[in-house]
Scaffold this motif. Sequence first.
Motif, PDB file in Angstrom:
ATOM      1  N   VAL A   1      34.597  64.068   4.669  1.00 39.89           N
ATOM      2  CA  VAL A   1      35.216  63.232   3.640  1.00 39.89           C
ATOM      3  C   VAL A   1      34.794  61.795   3.906  1.00 39.89           C
ATOM      4  O   VAL A   1      35.029  61.273   5.001  1.00 39.89           O
TER       5      VAL A   1
ATOM      6  N   GLN B   1      38.039  57.444  -4.237  1.00 33.00           N
ATOM      7  CA  GLN B   1      38.468  58.633  -4.983  1.00 33.00           C
ATOM      8  C   GLN B   1      39.981  58.732  -4.926  1.00 33.00           C
ATOM      9  O   GLN B   1      40.610  58.221  -3.993  1.00 33.00           O
TER      10      GLN B   1
ATOM     11  N   ALA C   1      45.894  57.974  -2.000  1.00 33.79           N
ATOM     12  CA  ALA C   1      45.034  59.076  -2.464  1.00 33.79           C
ATOM     13  C   ALA C   1      45.635  60.361  -1.896  1.00 33.79           C
ATOM     14  O   ALA C   1      46.653  60.320  -1.180  1.00 33.79           O
TER      15      ALA C   1
ATOM     16  N   PHE D   1      40.974  53.283  -3.128  1.00 34.31           N
ATOM     17  CA  PHE D   1      39.993  54.082  -2.411  1.00 34.31           C
ATOM     18  C   PHE D   1      38.940  54.533  -3.415  1.00 34.31           C
ATOM     19  O   PHE D   1      39.165  54.490  -4.622  1.00 34.31           O
TER      20      PHE D   1
ATOM     21  N   VAL E   1      35.552  58.162   2.895  1.00 38.63           N
ATOM     22  CA  VAL E   1      36.563  57.334   2.235  1.00 38.63           C
ATOM     23  C   VAL E   1      36.137  55.881   2.353  1.00 38.63           C
ATOM     24  O   VAL E   1      35.945  55.372   3.454  1.00 38.63           O
TER      25      VAL E   1
ATOM     26  N   LEU F   1      43.495  53.476   7.286  1.00 36.84           N
ATOM     27  CA  LEU F   1      43.743  54.743   6.616  1.00 36.84           C
ATOM     28  C   LEU F   1      44.676  55.595   7.463  1.00 36.84           C
ATOM     29  O   LEU F   1      44.444  55.775   8.660  1.00 36.84           O
TER      30      LEU F   1
ATOM     31  N   ILE G   1      36.574  62.777   8.809  1.00 36.97           N
ATOM     32  CA  ILE G   1      36.801  61.691   7.846  1.00 36.97           C
ATOM     33  C   ILE G   1      36.015  60.488   8.329  1.00 36.97           C
ATOM     34  O   ILE G   1      36.192  60.032   9.460  1.00 36.97           O
TER      35      ILE G   1
ATOM     36  N   PHE H   1      35.516  56.611   7.505  1.00 38.68           N
ATOM     37  CA  PHE H   1      36.262  55.578   6.790  1.00 38.68           C
ATOM     38  C   PHE H   1      35.583  54.222   6.955  1.00 38.68           C
ATOM     39  O   PHE H   1      35.198  53.838   8.063  1.00 38.68           O
TER      40      PHE H   1
ATOM     41  N   TYR I   1      40.542  64.101  -2.361  1.00 39.58           N
ATOM     42  CA  TYR I   1      39.473  64.587  -1.498  1.00 39.58           C
ATOM     43  C   TYR I   1      39.847  66.029  -1.136  1.00 39.58           C
ATOM     44  O   TYR I   1      41.014  66.306  -0.853  1.00 39.58           O
TER      45      TYR I   1
END
Length: 125
Positions: A43, A54, A120, A52, A45, A78, A67, A69, A57
């Motif tokens: 993912v 999106q 998100a 964000f 981010v 996050l 993840i 970030f 996710y």
Amino acid sequence: MKKWTLLAASALAASMLLAGCSGETKPADTTQSSAPASGENVVNVEASNWKFNQDRYEVKAGQPVTINFTSKEGVHGLVVDGLGIEIQQKGSKTFTPDKPGEYKMYCSIPCGPDHGNMTATLVVK
């Protein structure tokens, strides 16, 4: 005299709050991996001022998830509730979600007037 002190303190507090989403960046959190991963259960981010990249996710349960970030604009963090994920400004974290479900993601660094709307969802299928 008290009136001016209170006014100065209020102005200082307001400028500190708004500085959270300024264009300035701080050094990356060294407790996180800085090498981004790629693949199916990855993912990416990206945080910018008050959003964000999106709203949702999706990842697979029972498999390692990474993840990645980054804060593209401003200073952000996050957190993913219920999964023990917290990354400050830039980094990567790998974990294995056991249970399917929807997990709230949000910015953990106060970053300005719309900070509370910076959310998100991570969907684990």
